[in-house]
Each structure stands twice: as C-alpha cells, then as structure tokens.
Design a protein around this motif. Structure first.
Motif, short mmCIF file in Angstrom:
data_model
loop_
_atom_site.label_atom_id
_atom_site.label_comp_id
_atom_site.label_asym_id
_atom_site.label_seq_id
_atom_site.Cartn_x
_atom_site.Cartn_y
_atom_site.Cartn_z
N UNK A 1 11.26 15.50 2.06
CA UNK A 1 12.35 14.77 1.41
C UNK A 1 13.73 15.11 1.94
N UNK A 2 13.93 16.36 2.38
CA UNK A 2 15.26 16.76 2.85
C UNK A 2 15.70 15.98 4.07
N UNK A 3 14.75 15.41 4.81
CA UNK A 3 15.10 14.64 6.00
C UNK A 3 15.46 13.19 5.68
N UNK A 4 15.22 12.78 4.44
CA UNK A 4 15.53 11.40 4.03
C UNK A 4 16.88 11.33 3.35
N UNK A 5 17.63 10.30 3.64
CA UNK A 5 18.89 10.07 2.94
C UNK A 5 18.59 9.53 1.54
N UNK A 6 19.62 9.49 0.71
CA UNK A 6 19.44 8.94 -0.63
C UNK A 6 19.00 7.47 -0.54
N UNK A 7 19.57 6.72 0.40
CA UNK A 7 19.20 5.31 0.56
C UNK A 7 17.75 5.15 1.00
N UNK A 8 17.28 6.04 1.86
CA UNK A 8 15.89 5.97 2.31
C UNK A 8 14.93 6.32 1.17
N UNK A 9 15.29 7.32 0.36
CA UNK A 9 14.44 7.66 -0.79
C UNK A 9 14.41 6.51 -1.80
N UNK A 10 15.56 5.85 -1.97
CA UNK A 10 15.60 4.71 -2.90
C UNK A 10 14.71 3.58 -2.38
N UNK A 11 14.74 3.32 -1.06
CA UNK A 11 13.88 2.26 -0.52
C UNK A 11 12.42 2.57 -0.80
N UNK A 12 12.02 3.83 -0.56
CA UNK A 12 10.63 4.20 -0.76
C UNK A 12 10.25 4.07 -2.24
N UNK A 13 11.12 4.51 -3.14
CA UNK A 13 10.81 4.40 -4.57
C UNK A 13 10.71 2.95 -5.01
N UNK A 14 11.61 2.11 -4.52
CA UNK A 14 11.56 0.68 -4.88
C UNK A 14 10.29 0.04 -4.34
N UNK A 15 9.94 0.41 -3.12
CA UNK A 15 8.72 -0.16 -2.52
C UNK A 15 7.50 0.28 -3.31
N UNK A 16 7.42 1.55 -3.65
CA UNK A 16 6.27 2.05 -4.40
C UNK A 16 6.20 1.44 -5.79
N UNK A 17 7.33 1.18 -6.40
CA UNK A 17 7.32 0.54 -7.72
C UNK A 17 6.73 -0.87 -7.60
N UNK B 1 -3.25 5.19 -8.16
CA UNK B 1 -2.05 4.45 -7.79
C UNK B 1 -0.84 4.93 -8.56
N UNK B 2 -1.04 5.22 -9.84
CA UNK B 2 0.08 5.73 -10.65
C UNK B 2 0.59 7.06 -10.10
N UNK B 3 -0.36 7.90 -9.67
CA UNK B 3 0.02 9.23 -9.18
C UNK B 3 0.73 9.15 -7.83
N UNK B 4 0.20 8.36 -6.89
CA UNK B 4 0.73 8.39 -5.53
C UNK B 4 2.01 7.57 -5.37
N UNK B 5 2.39 6.83 -6.41
CA UNK B 5 3.64 6.06 -6.32
C UNK B 5 4.74 6.63 -7.21
N UNK B 6 4.54 7.87 -7.67
CA UNK B 6 5.61 8.52 -8.44
C UNK B 6 6.86 8.61 -7.56
N UNK B 7 8.05 8.37 -8.14
CA UNK B 7 9.27 8.35 -7.31
C UNK B 7 9.68 9.73 -6.80
N UNK B 8 10.28 9.73 -5.62
CA UNK B 8 10.93 10.95 -5.11
C UNK B 8 12.27 11.11 -5.81
N UNK C 1 0.86 -1.19 0.00
CA UNK C 1 0.00 0.00 0.00
C UNK C 1 0.89 1.23 0.00
N UNK C 2 0.54 2.26 -0.76
CA UNK C 2 1.39 3.45 -0.83
C UNK C 2 1.50 4.16 0.51
#
Length: 594
Positions: free
Chosen positions: A551-567, A585-592, A542-543
């Motif tokens: 986003x500024x509080x997330x590291x690059x690795x954390x943003x990657x985890x979220x993008x991979x999960x949303x994909x 679903x397409x809209x709310x899972x767009x990558x950071x 679920x998204x």
C-alpha cells in the motif's frame, strides 16, 4: 521426430527445385488462430505459439520468435536440430543470405504470405541474385502423411439482438465507401470480416467462432460469399437474402468478379495473401491497395454490442470468482497421489464457465502458470509441463471465453501462501501501471503508442520492463485479438475511438521464479467532463489480490481507484455467485485504508 520430418521436407524441397523454404505460423486467411490442418509450424518444430516463422535450408533450420515466446520456444524445441532466433525481417533475411548461394531459390506457399510480408526478402535476396519462388504445392503438405482435414462445420446466422445492425445495412454502409474510391468491389479476405459483414458465425477455427469464408462486396451492396457446401443450410440462405450469392469453390469468386464486370477491387494487402492477388491480376483487375474498411468499422462497437459485452463480462466474472474462491482449497486438499496442478486448474476454470449462460468456447488456450511457468509470457500448459500447485508462491491465470453477446479476456495473479520478497513491489508497480491506463483521459486522435508509457513508468523507475504490448483490441463474439487498435511501443497510427474495446495488461516476469500480469478489458468512451477527450470504462469484473499489494507504493488516488473498483465488483457479482464465493468476495474486496 523432427529430425525425420526435416529430412522428409528437405527431400521434397529438392524434388520441387528449391534450396530453402519458409514455414509461417498461419493459414491462407492470415488468421491468428488456425485449424489443426494448418498447424504446419507446430508439426515441424513442436512450437505452438501464435506467432513465429521457421526457415529450413538443406543443412540448417531455425525458428524465429518474438519476446513473448522466447522461453516457450526453448522448451518446445528441446534438443531438436533447430536454432532459435529473434523474429524480425532483417534477421530472417540475414539468415537466408548466409544459407543460400547466388542462383539458388527460396520457396514459399503464396497462400500463406502477404506481399508486404515478403517485401524485404524480395529486396535482400534479389540483391544476392537469390530467387523467391512461389510453389503450387506446399511441400509440408506433401510429407505430412496424417494431416487433418480442413474443417467445414455449419455457418449460422448471428442474431440482430447481438449485432445491433442488420447485414444488409452493414453492406450498404461499407459499399458506399466503394463509390468514394471509384472501386467496383471490396475483397473480403478472411472469416472475421465476413462474419461481421454478413452477421454469421461458425466453429471452423479453435477459439474463433467463424466459418472459413471469403467474399466480394459490390458497389450496390450485393455480394458473392464463399463457404464450403457443407457449411450452408436453409437458415443461412434465408438469413442472407437474395442479394448474397453463395459459391462453394474459391475460384468462383474470381469468375463472379468477371460476371459483375469488376474492373477495380479494393484489397487490403496486409491481410490478403499473394495467391489471391495473383488471381486478380490475371484477370487484369486494377487493385486499390488500402486498409480494409471493415476492420475499423467492426472495431467500433455499437450500443447493442457494448451492452452485450457488459452482460457477458458479468457472467464471466462470476465464473472466474468461483474458480478463484475454490483454488486455495483445491490446492490445500491435494495429496501426492492426487495432486492439483496447472492443468487441473484449467479444467476447473473451464467447468465454471461452462455453467454460465451462452458459453461457447474459451477465447484462447488458458495460460495457467505457477511459479517459474508464470514467467513464460504465453505459456501453454500440457500434461508434460504441468507443475503441481502448492500452497505457496505465485500463480498467474490468463483466460477468456466466447459468449454470443461478448468476448472476454482477463488475467489475475494470486498469492497462494508465502511468496518471494520482491514480488510485492513488482506486483504493486504493475498495478500502478494498470491504474494509470484505467484512469487516463486523453484527447481525441490519440493513438495507443502515445499512452503506452503510462503503463510502464512505475516499472521504468526501477529499471524494469516487459516484452509485450500493453493492450490489444477485442472483438464482439469474434477474435480476442482484434485490430486495428492496440496499446504498445510499436507505432500504429490508429487513434483510439469511442466504442473500441481494448485490454489493459501491464506485467513483469522474473525468469525462473514468477510472472505478474493484471489484465482488464475496457472500452473507449467520450469524456463526460471534457469535450474532445476520451477515457476508459472497465468491463472486466474480478478482484485484484490485495495480499500482493504494498500500500505504501500507492498514492491516495490509486487506492481510491482500487477501492471503487472492488466495490463495483462486489456489488455486481454478489447475486451471481454461490454462497462460498459470496463470503470470499466480501473478504477480498475489503477497502484499503486511504
């Protein structure tokens, strides 16, 4: 109403010759969820949480609850003559020592308590020469004039296609442990262990698909199973085979122990009530008091169970997404004459799940909290408490379902428009804790309490915390709260093992404003990269609301985890949802941006 009930109870206590009484939230099986006939605590106090204890003396009454239920208890007690206290054994003992005098007695129902649960009271009250007296008849039952009947619905076989192991094989596997302990039998004290061992399910307990049962398993793999007569049908008899005899009177279990020449029984003192131990001791049976081996065995899901729970989570994720996609429109369409509130949201989500194959029941009462109600950790919405949901602020929904192939539990926190400034930082710090657990790799032998701090660090950095555990075990078409594994501050001494399912649910709650929790279920698996290490794999799909993320509080690795999960969420659920939800679903899972 509680004033009259308290008075009636005190009159019954006087008749039974005790000056105070313990009222736990539980039944004789030590279930978390109990039939309506065992909701004695709610009947007396109006408190409906899953954990608590009331104490009633001749002049005062108190309700003891933990941090999850502080606000809920305040609301439900209202102006009743019941004090609210923190739930811990020392506080309970202190209260009783203040209320009772030397020579007086505290009554308790031995079917509703365990010996370890009463150990501190025995010690503290004994030092004051105050008796702790078991009562043959529960005094609440004597004054609860419209108490519901004990349920006894049909017990049904749970197929091998869902269990992945036949009952006879389970019985032999567990019975082999009895020989190692030189025990003649294992006492199965509650419906959950019986459901797992005998591959049966039922509908006697809300949200828990079990039949009320207890049993004795013997060293040769045969067993005596207690079920109410109305629960037993031809299909069940055929399923259990001739190695399992069924009795319809609980006392016949003890007669069976005598017939089988049982001299030593393995009992788990943490889940076996005092009354049962009294009956076994009366037969001069030696008690081996250790943790029930079935609890650990059913916690480690086999390949069939894990495949089933993956499938269940896909269907459940699709239902949740359709709900989340429709929620803003339902809120926007509301009018003063036809409002859309927390209760209607529960009904909408339930309707989405009911459309999914195999849906049996909610796995617990949905927590549907808008704004300040979201800050009540285990809030239960009612017609009286339901707030209208507006196109602004923050909404928290914690829900789950029972399917024959798996049990789900998921929490999402969503913004419905403008929201308080600090919420973005709070949400992101909760998310950081969630990702820290999701991405953790840890050595075999690690316990949940050793990794709990990873979930809290981002909050601790700002002097913030939450007053509940980070994770609990989950059953396979069984309890949504299953031991022995958990992630939390309290020590368990139970290592996380491959095959265990556990929740990952850090949170933050700002009283009077909003609550934030992000919960996925994960399962433990062996690390493919490092021998001797374990890691988690996501089950929940679920998204996670990106509008609440800084986003500024997330590291690059954390943003990657979220993008991979949303994909993964998008790719898995797209074929399972309607067209409107596909667009959402397409809209709310767009990558950071990385």
């Amino acid at each position: 109403m509680s004033r009259e009930r308290l008075q009636a109870l005190r009159e019954e206590l006087a008749r039974q010759g005790v000056q105070a009484f313990l009222v736990p939230r539980g039944d004789e099986y030590q279930n978390e969820y109990v039939p309506a006939s065992d909701e004695r605590l709610a009947w007396l106090t109006n408190f409906t949480g899953s954990a608590g204890m009331a104490l009633v003396s001749m002049e005062h009454a108190a309700l003891f609850v933990d941090g999850r239920y502080t606000l809920q208890a305040q609301q439900q007690i209202g102006d009743q003559p019941i004090d609210q206290e923190d739930l811990n054994q020392d506080a309970i003992a202190d209260w009783l020592c203040d209320q009772l005098k030397t020579g007086e007695a505290l009554g308790y129902d031995p079917r509703l308590h365990t010996e370890p649960g009463l150990a501190l009271l025995h010690k503290r009250l004994g030092e004051r020469d105050i008796a702790l007296r078991p009562l043959d008849d529960n005094p609440i039952d004597a004054v609860w004039t419209d108490r519901p009947a004990t349920p006894c619905g049909p017990a049904r076989p749970h197929p091998y296609t869902f269990t992945g192991e036949h009952s006879a094989d389970k019985r032999r596997r567990i019975a082999a442990l009895l020989a190692d302990k030189r025990a003649d039998a294992l006492w199965l004290p509650n419906p959950e262990v019986c459901a797992w061992l005998f591959n049966i399910r039922g509908s006697d307990v809300p949200h828990l698909p079990v039949a009320l049962a207890s049993a004795l398993l013997y060293r040769d793999g045969s067993a005596t199973l207690y079920l109410a007569k109305e629960a037993v049908g031809d299909a069940l008899i055929e399923h259990l085979d001739n190695e399992v005899s069924i009795v319809s009177d609980k006392r016949e279990l003890f007669a069976a122990a005598r017939r089988h020449h049982v001299a030593k029984v393995w009992v788990d003192p943490l889940i076996t009530n005092c009354w049962t131990l009294q009956q076994l001791r009366a037969l001069d049976i030696e008690l081996l008091q250790e943790r029930d081996p079935i609890i650990a065995a059913k916690a480690r899901k086999n390949a069939v169970e894990l495949a089933g729970t993956r499938a269940a989570h896909e269907r459940d994720g699709a239902a949740l997404c359709e709900f989340l996609a429709e929620l803003p429109g339902a809120v926007a369409a509301a009018t003063p004459d036809n409002s859309f509130g927390e209760l209607k949201a529960v009904q909408l989500l339930r309707s989405k799940r009911e459309q999914r194959e195999g849906f049996s029941d909610d796995s617990f009462d949905t927590i549907s909290g808008y704004g300040p109600n979201g800050a009540v950790v285990h809030y239960r919405v009612s017609r009286e408490s339901s707030l209208p949901i507006k196109p602004e602020g923050i909404y928290l929904v914690d829900s789950g379902a029972q399917y024959p192939d798996g049990t789900t539990d998921v929490t999402r926190t969503v913004a419905l428009g403008s929201f308080p400034h600090l919420a973005k930082e709070h949400f992101t710090r909760v998310l950081k804790g969630h990702i820290a657990i999701a991405t953790l790799r840890f050595p075999i032998g690690t316990c949940g309490e050793q990794i709990d701090a990873f979930a809290r660090r981002a909050l601790w950095d700002q002097g913030l915390d939450y007053a509940h555990g980070t994770g609990h075990g989950v059953g396979s078409f069984l309890s949504v709260h299953e031991g022995p594994q958990r992630i939390g501050k309290a020590g368990t001494g139970v290592p996380l093992q491959a095959g265990m399912i556990v929740s990952n649910e850090p949170g933050f709650y700002l009283t009077g404003q909003y609550g934030i929790r992000i919960e996925n279920l994960v399962f433990v698996k062996e690390s493919a990269e490092h021998y001797g290490f374990l890691e988690f794999e996501e089950l929940t799909l679920a998204p996670i609301d990106r509008t609440l993320i800084e986003p500024a509080l997330l590291s690059e690795g954390e943003r990657k985890w979220l993008n991979d999960y949303h994909r993964r969420v998008r790719e898995t659920l797209m074929p399972l949802v309607n067209e409107n939800t596909q667009r959402w679903l397409k809209d709310v899972t767009e990558p950071l941006p990385l």
